[in-house]
Design a protein around this motif. Sequence first.
Motif, PDB file in Angstrom:
ATOM      1  N   GLU A  67       0.875  -1.173   0.000  1.00  0.00           N
ATOM      2  CA  GLU A  67       0.000   0.000   0.000  1.00  0.00           C
ATOM      3  C   GLU A  67       0.914   1.226   0.000  1.00  0.00           C
ATOM      4  N   VAL A  68       0.780   2.072  -1.021  1.00  0.00           N
ATOM      5  CA  VAL A  68       1.708   3.186  -1.229  1.00  0.00           C
ATOM      6  C   VAL A  68       0.968   4.516  -1.145  1.00  0.00           C
ATOM      7  N   GLU A  69       1.617   5.474  -0.506  1.00  0.00           N
ATOM      8  CA  GLU A  69       1.080   6.840  -0.461  1.00  0.00           C
ATOM      9  C   GLU A  69       2.214   7.820  -0.747  1.00  0.00           C
ATOM     10  N   VAL A  70       2.036   8.637  -1.763  1.00  0.00           N
ATOM     11  CA  VAL A  70       3.018   9.670  -2.104  1.00  0.00           C
ATOM     12  C   VAL A  70       2.562  10.980  -1.471  1.00  0.00           C
ATOM     13  N   ALA A  71       3.389  11.550  -0.607  1.00  0.00           N
ATOM     14  CA  ALA A  71       3.033  12.778   0.102  1.00  0.00           C
ATOM     15  C   ALA A  71       3.488  14.002  -0.685  1.00  0.00           C
ATOM     16  N   GLY A  72       2.950  15.144  -0.281  1.00  0.00           N
ATOM     17  CA  GLY A  72       3.364  16.405  -0.890  1.00  0.00           C
ATOM     18  C   GLY A  72       2.381  16.898  -1.939  1.00  0.00           C
ATOM     19  N   PHE A  73       2.113  18.200  -1.922  1.00  0.00           N
ATOM     20  CA  PHE A  73       1.202  18.812  -2.894  1.00  0.00           C
ATOM     21  C   PHE A  73       1.762  20.177  -3.296  1.00  0.00           C
ATOM     22  N   LEU A  80       8.218  17.163 -12.003  1.00  0.00           N
ATOM     23  CA  LEU A  80       9.096  17.979 -12.851  1.00  0.00           C
ATOM     24  C   LEU A  80      10.456  18.170 -12.204  1.00  0.00           C
ATOM     25  N   ASP A  81      10.467  18.282 -10.872  1.00  0.00           N
ATOM     26  CA  ASP A  81      11.721  18.477 -10.147  1.00  0.00           C
ATOM     27  C   ASP A  81      12.523  17.181 -10.032  1.00  0.00           C
ATOM     28  N   GLY A  82      11.827  16.032 -10.132  1.00  0.00           N
ATOM     29  CA  GLY A  82      12.504  14.744 -10.016  1.00  0.00           C
ATOM     30  C   GLY A  82      12.848  14.384  -8.594  1.00  0.00           C
ATOM     31  N   ARG A  83      12.189  15.016  -7.622  1.00  0.00           N
ATOM     32  CA  ARG A  83      12.486  14.752  -6.211  1.00  0.00           C
ATOM     33  C   ARG A  83      11.180  14.792  -5.420  1.00  0.00           C
ATOM     34  N   TYR A  84      10.993  13.783  -4.596  1.00  0.00           N
ATOM     35  CA  TYR A  84       9.740  13.625  -3.855  1.00  0.00           C
ATOM     36  C   TYR A  84      10.013  13.686  -2.356  1.00  0.00           C
ATOM     37  N   GLU A  85       9.157  14.402  -1.635  1.00  0.00           N
ATOM     38  CA  GLU A  85       9.370  14.605  -0.200  1.00  0.00           C
ATOM     39  C   GLU A  85       9.369  13.284   0.563  1.00  0.00           C
ATOM     40  N   ARG A  86       8.297  12.528   0.386  1.00  0.00           N
ATOM     41  CA  ARG A  86       8.139  11.308   1.191  1.00  0.00           C
ATOM     42  C   ARG A  86       7.230  10.324   0.466  1.00  0.00           C
ATOM     43  N   ILE A  87       7.621   9.060   0.499  1.00  0.00           N
ATOM     44  CA  ILE A  87       6.784   7.989  -0.015  1.00  0.00           C
ATOM     45  C   ILE A  87       6.604   6.977   1.110  1.00  0.00           C
ATOM     46  N   ASN A 114      13.073  11.984   0.674  1.00  0.00           N
ATOM     47  CA  ASN A 114      13.931  12.579  -0.355  1.00  0.00           C
ATOM     48  C   ASN A 114      14.232  11.575  -1.465  1.00  0.00           C
ATOM     49  N   VAL A 115      13.180  11.191  -2.145  1.00  0.00           N
ATOM     50  CA  VAL A 115      13.282  10.185  -3.211  1.00  0.00           C
ATOM     51  C   VAL A 115      13.575  10.870  -4.543  1.00  0.00           C
ATOM     52  N   GLU A 132      16.926   8.751  -0.260  1.00  0.00           N
ATOM     53  CA  GLU A 132      18.077   9.150   0.560  1.00  0.00           C
ATOM     54  C   GLU A 132      18.085   8.401   1.882  1.00  0.00           C
ATOM     55  N   THR A 133      16.922   8.304   2.527  1.00  0.00           N
ATOM     56  CA  THR A 133      16.806   7.528   3.763  1.00  0.00           C
ATOM     57  C   THR A 133      15.530   6.699   3.721  1.00  0.00           C
ATOM     58  N   VAL A 134      15.600   5.513   4.307  1.00  0.00           N
ATOM     59  CA  VAL A 134      14.429   4.653   4.443  1.00  0.00           C
ATOM     60  C   VAL A 134      14.369   4.173   5.887  1.00  0.00           C
ATOM     61  N   ASN A 135      13.220   4.364   6.514  1.00  0.00           N
ATOM     62  CA  ASN A 135      13.012   3.897   7.885  1.00  0.00           C
ATOM     63  C   ASN A 135      11.830   2.934   7.901  1.00  0.00           C
ATOM     64  N   GLY A 136      12.011   1.824   8.596  1.00  0.00           N
ATOM     65  CA  GLY A 136      10.952   0.825   8.688  1.00  0.00           C
ATOM     66  C   GLY A 136      10.616   0.509  10.131  1.00  0.00           C
ATOM     67  N   THR A 137       9.339   0.306  10.402  1.00  0.00           N
ATOM     68  CA  THR A 137       8.885  -0.057  11.742  1.00  0.00           C
ATOM     69  C   THR A 137       7.881  -1.195  11.630  1.00  0.00           C
TER      70      THR A 137
END
Length: 261
Positions: A67-73, A80-87, A114-115, A132-137
């Motif tokens: 289940e995936v959610e892409v954050a940021g609006f 266009l920037d090629g960079r995503y805040e958080r997935i 920072n994808v 850039e970083t991945v955290n799992g819980t």
Amino acid sequence: MEHEQTYGRRPRRRGRKLLIGFVVLLLILVGLVAVADRVAVSVAERTIADEVSQQVAQQNAQSAPPEVEVAGFPFLTQVLDGRYERISIRLRDVQGSVQGDAVALPSLNVDARNVSASLDTLRTGQGDVVAETVNGTGTISYQSLAALLNREGLALAEQGGKLAVTAPVDILGQRLTVTGTADIVVGEQGGVALKFDNLDAEGLPDAPLARTLVNNFARSISVDVPLPELPFGLTVREVVPRPEGLTVTADARDVPINAAG
């Protein structure tokens, strides 16, 4: 005079109508852009979910569909920037591809920050999508841990921030209840071990052999926890007992989250 006053108001009315029409048109355009943005997010989330499924399989693990959610609006500016805040990715029923004695994780919540993914990569499917970083819980249930220890009547729970054990044990002809806590050790490579070093039993006979039997039982239930191989190269950093189970925290850096990586 009245005719002149009435005539003078008409341009203002037409101007007001034009302004209202412009505002309505602007709202419609904004709405269309917002809808397009959300549609693009939905497509991206499905695409990432497919890539993550392949990534999980490549990591010798398996799970229910991600289940995936892409954050940021707005999302389109991130494209266009090629960079995503958080997935955010949620994996349910994570387990090793070889069942064996591996302890399953009912859920694993992954937060990629920072994808980087170029527009060309998204269009062609070629290249890396890198976080850039991945955290799992994730949380391991006490029932699954108790089943791993395979001792009849043994129960595990959180008690005062520690992992507590209760188990019936036959000692010198008596059925006693052994209680105590475990130290949880996380190795350099992310392995997790339970060390039961301080067990006791009410009514324990005052005899060296009785104490030896309790110590032997403690050693028999001190085990390495066979966690499934975690996706995205996640390495366990911390394990904390909580009322619902053992909470496992893992992380990784510069992680490809698509199958091409």
